[in-house]
Design a protein around this motif. Structure first.
Motif, mmCIF file in Angstrom:
data_model
loop_
_atom_site.group_PDB
_atom_site.id
_atom_site.type_symbol
_atom_site.label_atom_id
_atom_site.label_comp_id
_atom_site.label_asym_id
_atom_site.label_seq_id
_atom_site.Cartn_x
_atom_site.Cartn_y
_atom_site.Cartn_z
ATOM 1 N N PHE A 194 -11.144 -4.223 9.215
ATOM 2 C CA PHE A 194 -9.782 -3.806 8.921
ATOM 3 C C PHE A 194 -9.300 -4.575 7.695
ATOM 4 N N LEU A 195 -9.029 -3.846 6.605
ATOM 5 C CA LEU A 195 -8.626 -4.445 5.332
ATOM 6 C C LEU A 195 -7.109 -4.628 5.264
ATOM 7 N N ILE A 196 -6.686 -5.842 4.934
ATOM 8 C CA ILE A 196 -5.266 -6.155 4.788
ATOM 9 C C ILE A 196 -5.071 -6.803 3.429
ATOM 10 N N GLY A 197 -4.059 -6.344 2.711
ATOM 11 C CA GLY A 197 -3.826 -6.834 1.361
ATOM 12 C C GLY A 197 -2.717 -7.853 1.246
ATOM 13 N N ASN A 198 -2.450 -8.211 0.022
ATOM 14 C CA ASN A 198 -1.421 -9.166 -0.352
ATOM 15 C C ASN A 198 -0.056 -8.740 0.177
ATOM 16 N N GLU A 199 0.757 -9.721 0.560
ATOM 17 C CA GLU A 199 2.072 -9.447 1.144
ATOM 18 C C GLU A 199 2.966 -8.630 0.210
ATOM 19 N N ALA A 200 2.911 -8.879 -1.077
ATOM 20 C CA ALA A 200 3.797 -8.195 -2.022
ATOM 21 C C ALA A 200 3.179 -6.942 -2.626
ATOM 22 N N LYS A 201 1.857 -6.981 -2.876
ATOM 23 C CA LYS A 201 1.210 -5.891 -3.617
ATOM 24 C C LYS A 201 0.324 -5.003 -2.760
ATOM 25 N N GLY A 202 0.024 -5.398 -1.555
ATOM 26 C CA GLY A 202 -0.902 -4.626 -0.726
ATOM 27 C C GLY A 202 -2.332 -4.782 -1.229
ATOM 28 N N LEU A 203 -3.157 -3.823 -0.902
ATOM 29 C CA LEU A 203 -4.552 -3.820 -1.342
ATOM 30 C C LEU A 203 -4.660 -3.280 -2.767
ATOM 31 N N SER A 204 -5.591 -3.815 -3.526
ATOM 32 C CA SER A 204 -5.840 -3.282 -4.870
ATOM 33 C C SER A 204 -6.483 -1.896 -4.734
ATOM 34 N N ALA A 205 -6.387 -1.118 -5.798
ATOM 35 C CA ALA A 205 -6.957 0.235 -5.796
ATOM 36 C C ALA A 205 -8.468 0.195 -5.577
ATOM 37 N N ASP A 206 -9.161 -0.757 -6.205
ATOM 38 C CA ASP A 206 -10.618 -0.866 -6.058
ATOM 39 C C ASP A 206 -11.031 -1.116 -4.613
ATOM 40 N N ILE A 207 -10.326 -1.993 -3.957
ATOM 41 C CA ILE A 207 -10.663 -2.326 -2.570
ATOM 42 C C ILE A 207 -10.265 -1.179 -1.646
ATOM 43 N N THR A 208 -9.119 -0.567 -1.884
ATOM 44 C CA THR A 208 -8.695 0.588 -1.076
ATOM 45 C C THR A 208 -9.726 1.703 -1.169
ATOM 46 N N PHE A 209 -10.262 1.932 -2.354
ATOM 47 C CA PHE A 209 -11.255 2.984 -2.571
ATOM 48 C C PHE A 209 -12.518 2.755 -1.732
ATOM 49 N N MET A 210 -12.829 1.509 -1.408
ATOM 50 C CA MET A 210 -14.021 1.185 -0.620
ATOM 51 C C MET A 210 -13.867 1.563 0.860
ATOM 52 N N ALA A 211 -12.633 1.768 1.306
ATOM 53 C CA ALA A 211 -12.380 2.053 2.723
ATOM 54 C C ALA A 211 -12.871 3.440 3.099
ATOM 55 N N ASP A 212 -13.326 3.558 4.338
ATOM 56 C CA ASP A 212 -13.708 4.865 4.877
ATOM 57 C C ASP A 212 -12.480 5.675 5.267
ATOM 58 N N ALA A 213 -11.388 4.973 5.605
ATOM 59 C CA ALA A 213 -10.138 5.639 5.962
ATOM 60 C C ALA A 213 -8.980 4.690 5.696
ATOM 61 N N CYS A 214 -7.865 5.272 5.283
ATOM 62 C CA CYS A 214 -6.629 4.494 5.139
ATOM 63 C C CYS A 214 -5.742 4.812 6.331
ATOM 64 N N VAL A 215 -5.212 3.783 6.926
ATOM 65 C CA VAL A 215 -4.325 3.954 8.079
ATOM 66 C C VAL A 215 -2.992 3.278 7.765
ATOM 67 N N LYS A 216 -1.946 3.817 8.332
ATOM 68 C CA LYS A 216 -0.642 3.198 8.114
ATOM 69 C C LYS A 216 -0.173 2.532 9.399
ATOM 70 N N ILE A 217 0.623 1.531 9.211
ATOM 71 C CA ILE A 217 1.197 0.811 10.338
ATOM 72 C C ILE A 217 2.679 1.137 10.325
ATOM 73 N N PRO A 218 3.107 2.073 11.175
ATOM 74 C CA PRO A 218 4.523 2.471 11.149
ATOM 75 C C PRO A 218 5.409 1.323 11.628
ATOM 76 N N MET A 219 6.563 1.243 11.042
ATOM 77 C CA MET A 219 7.532 0.214 11.407
ATOM 78 C C MET A 219 8.653 0.857 12.199
ATOM 79 N N SER A 220 8.876 0.348 13.377
ATOM 80 C CA SER A 220 9.997 0.813 14.177
ATOM 81 C C SER A 220 11.268 0.201 13.623
ATOM 82 N N GLY A 221 12.346 0.869 13.825
ATOM 83 C CA GLY A 221 13.624 0.331 13.344
ATOM 84 C C GLY A 221 14.388 1.371 12.569
ATOM 85 N N LYS A 222 15.448 0.930 12.006
ATOM 86 C CA LYS A 222 16.332 1.844 11.278
ATOM 87 C C LYS A 222 15.784 2.125 9.895
ATOM 88 N N GLU A 223 15.982 3.352 9.444
ATOM 89 C CA GLU A 223 15.529 3.737 8.103
ATOM 90 C C GLU A 223 16.616 3.559 7.101
#
Length: 169
Positions: free
Chosen positions: A140-169
């Motif tokens: 499970f790939l996790i990126g930098n707190e401010a920038k997330g994962l770099s494009a190169d590293i994201t491209f290496m993933a077999d799938a991108c998943v999102k972590i939904p945040m509960s709360g007010k929009e």
């Protein structure tokens, strides 16, 4: 064992209110082969340039609780042996194998060759993280707190998943 005065303890410690015990310990040294060698499924956390020591320690502690088999970090990630990281691991640092790698992209290729499926935590993820199958060998790939994962590293993933945040929009 060496007994010292409160003044000496304060000078030796990096905290405002030291617990009264300090230790010197040998640092663990792992290699990628130690992380990939396993008797059960590989369940890895892979960190790219995670900067906050408290976050690193919390991830290590949570990873141990979740049954993660190892942590892989690039050299831009916080120092796992900094006092704040060690305190926030709550002892997990002594039980969780981890390795810093010089070239994260090459290490991801090595993981993929070993049959490890890579999931990237990413805002553009097609599915929520809890909709994937993590029973196989996976990382499970996790990126930098401010920038997330770099494009190169994201491209290496077999799938991108999102972590939904509960709360007010």
């Amino acid at each position: 064992m060496e007994l010292v005065t409160d003044e000496v303890m304060k000078a030796m410690s990096d905290t405002e209110s030291p617990q009264g015990i300090l230790a010197v310990a040998r640092q663990h040294r792992y290699e990628m082969k130690d992380i990939l060698k396993r008797q059960d499924k590989a369940h890895l956390i892979i960190l790219e340039t995670l900067q906050d020591p408290g976050n690193l320690g919390t991830i290590m502690r949570t990873a141990e609780a979740a049954g993660v088999s190892g942590i892989v970090m690039d050299r831009g990630t916080a120092d796992i042996y900094s006092p704040k990281v060690i305190r926030s691991t709550m002892g997990a640092i002594f039980r969780m194998p981890f390795v810093y790698v010089e070239d994260l992209k090459s290490s991801l290729k090595e993981m993929k060759q070993a049959g490890i499926c890579l999931y990237a935590a990413h805002l553009e993820g097609a599915k929520d993280y809890d909709k994937e199958d993590y029973t196989r060998d996976m990382g499970f790939l996790i990126g930098n707190e401010a920038k997330g994962l770099s494009a190169d590293i994201t491209f290496m993933a077999d799938a991108c998943v999102k972590i939904p945040m509960s709360g007010k929009e």
